[in-house]
Design a protein around this motif. Structure first.
Motif, short mmCIF file in Angstrom:
data_model
loop_
_atom_site.label_atom_id
_atom_site.label_comp_id
_atom_site.label_asym_id
_atom_site.label_seq_id
_atom_site.Cartn_x
_atom_site.Cartn_y
_atom_site.Cartn_z
N GLU A 62 0.85 -1.18 0.00
CA GLU A 62 0.00 0.00 0.00
C GLU A 62 0.89 1.24 0.00
N THR A 63 1.30 1.62 -1.19
CA THR A 63 2.21 2.77 -1.35
C THR A 63 1.67 3.71 -2.43
N TYR A 115 -3.90 11.65 -3.46
CA TYR A 115 -3.58 11.12 -2.13
C TYR A 115 -4.82 11.09 -1.24
N LYS A 119 -6.46 7.82 0.57
CA LYS A 119 -6.47 7.81 2.04
C LYS A 119 -7.88 7.61 2.57
N LEU A 236 6.55 11.40 -0.50
CA LEU A 236 7.01 10.01 -0.45
C LEU A 236 8.09 9.85 0.61
N GLU A 240 6.12 7.58 3.31
CA GLU A 240 6.11 6.17 2.90
C GLU A 240 7.48 5.52 2.86
N ALA A 243 7.15 2.02 4.37
CA ALA A 243 6.31 1.15 3.54
C ALA A 243 7.05 0.71 2.28
N VAL A 244 7.82 1.61 1.69
CA VAL A 244 8.59 1.25 0.49
C VAL A 244 9.69 0.25 0.85
#
Length: 374
Positions: A62-63, A115, A119, A236, A240, A243-244
């Motif tokens: 989920e990115t 975004y 979200k 980013l 994230e 997450a990445v």
């Protein structure tokens, strides 16, 4: 005299509403067919992004900001590079000197709209998102009225209502089929994010329509790539990074990312062409079928339950789209042309102009005939 006055008033009312005496050949033109087909191509591209996102979510990825960043980076690589190679006033440096803040606002609106709607899925239901996301259409019409000076006829408002009725049928089918409605952890926040996303999308779309109709498609995409990459890159890095880093890369995940980015790149590249032919409002009406294409794919890929209401919804939305485009809007501003990088669009503009001239000539001839008869 009373009869003539009544006929004149009725004629004015028909003009205001857009209710001319069209025959089928006047309505179902080659231009309208192209518009319908191109609009559905855009919907299919959105469907591709939705399917790839669903598979990524199923894989625990989920990115959304990373996915947006890759799309903007590809736009940067292609269109911003083209702008950099231009000379004179069309060069990227000259554009940035005079209009950098305008494109910054446009890029910010586009990035945050993407975004916010992603979200929102964490807080509210799918039904709320599908319904509230339609808020972009009335906002677009209001912004177009004030900033682009677009003027609508009664038939356009009726067409929008028909399209929204089709969306209602689609949402009803989802509820009856018991489709997964997502989260309900904070419905108020989620609904607010959807409405915010709709407003930001409307701002971005109005900017897009103005740019592609008055400047150029390449300038719009080049600036969107530049500022979209910068803004999404910052977000980013802030939101994230973990997450990445947690993504377990393999061929399957890489292909899903590639599918998403290519579909988004195609959507961003192709949408200005359709916007220039019609309007941002018309394009967003055609995009209402994107959820239906996703549902049809879901019948085979994710085993969704089929409902006849899906077919009815598709037909109703398409009917509303045809109604909206069958009667042209008009502008309070003088027409301008941007043909520097869109020869096909120029041809379409010339075609529509010649159609208007022929129609005007025909009406003038009819008027002269009636006067002679009197």
């Amino acid at each position: 005299m009373d009869g003539h006055e009544e006929e004149r008033l009725c004629g004015k009312w028909r003009v205001a509403c857009g209710l001319y005496s069209y025959n089928l050949r006047d309505v179902f033109t080659w231009r309208l067919l192209k518009t319908i087909v191109m609009g559905q191509v855009l919907s299919l591209l959105i469907c591709g992004t939705a399917v790839s996102c669903q598979y990524l979510a199923d894989a625990g990825v989920e990115t959304p900001m990373l996915q947006s960043f890759l799309n903007y980076a590809l736009l940067l690589l292609v269109y911003t590079t083209i702008l950099s190679a231009r000379k004179g006033e069309r060069n990227i440096l000259q554009i940035l000197k005079t209009k950098w803040w305008k494109y910054l606002v446009m890029g910010l609106a586009d990035v945050e709209a993407n975004y916010a709607v992603v979200k929102a899925y964490q807080f509210t239901t799918l039904t709320s998102i599908q319904l509230l996301d339609c808020f972009v259409i009335p906002v677009l019409m209001v912004l177009s009225w004030f900033f682009l000076k677009t003027r609508y006829r009664l038939v356009h408002f009726v067409a929008v209502m028909v399209c929204l009725f089709g969306v209602g049928a689609m949402v009803g089918a989802d509820i009856l089929a018991g489709r997964n409605q997502g989260s309900t952890s904070d419905v108020v926040l989620g609904d607010g994010l959807v409405l915010l996303s709709a407003v930001l999308y409307a701002v971005s779309n109005v900017c897009q329509e103005y740019t592609v109709k008055n400047l150029s498609r390449v300038e719009f995409l080049g600036m969107m790539g530049l500022f979209g990459t910068l803004i999404s890159g910052v977000q980013l890095a802030v939101l994230e990074t973990r997450a990445v880093a947690a993504i377990k890369w393999d061929f399957h995940i890489a292909m899903l990312f590639a599918l998403y980015v290519l579909c988004m790149y195609g959507l961003y590249s192709f949408m200005p062409v359709v916007v220039r032919m019609t309007s941002a409002t018309a394009v967003n009406l055609s995009l209402l079928t994107a959820d239906l294409f996703s549902l049809f794919c879901g019948l085979f890929l994710f085993h969704y339950t089929f409902s006849t209401l899906y077919i009815i919804s598709f037909v109703v939305i398409t009917l509303g789209f045809v109604m909206f485009n069958a009667v042209p809007t008009y502008s309070a501003l003088p027409e301008s042309s941007s043909s520097e990088d869109d020869p096909a669009a120029t041809a379409d503009t010339a075609e529509s102009s010649s159609d208007r001239l022929l129609t005007a000539d025909a009406r003038l001839t009819e008027t002269l005939t009636e006067v002679a008869a009197l």
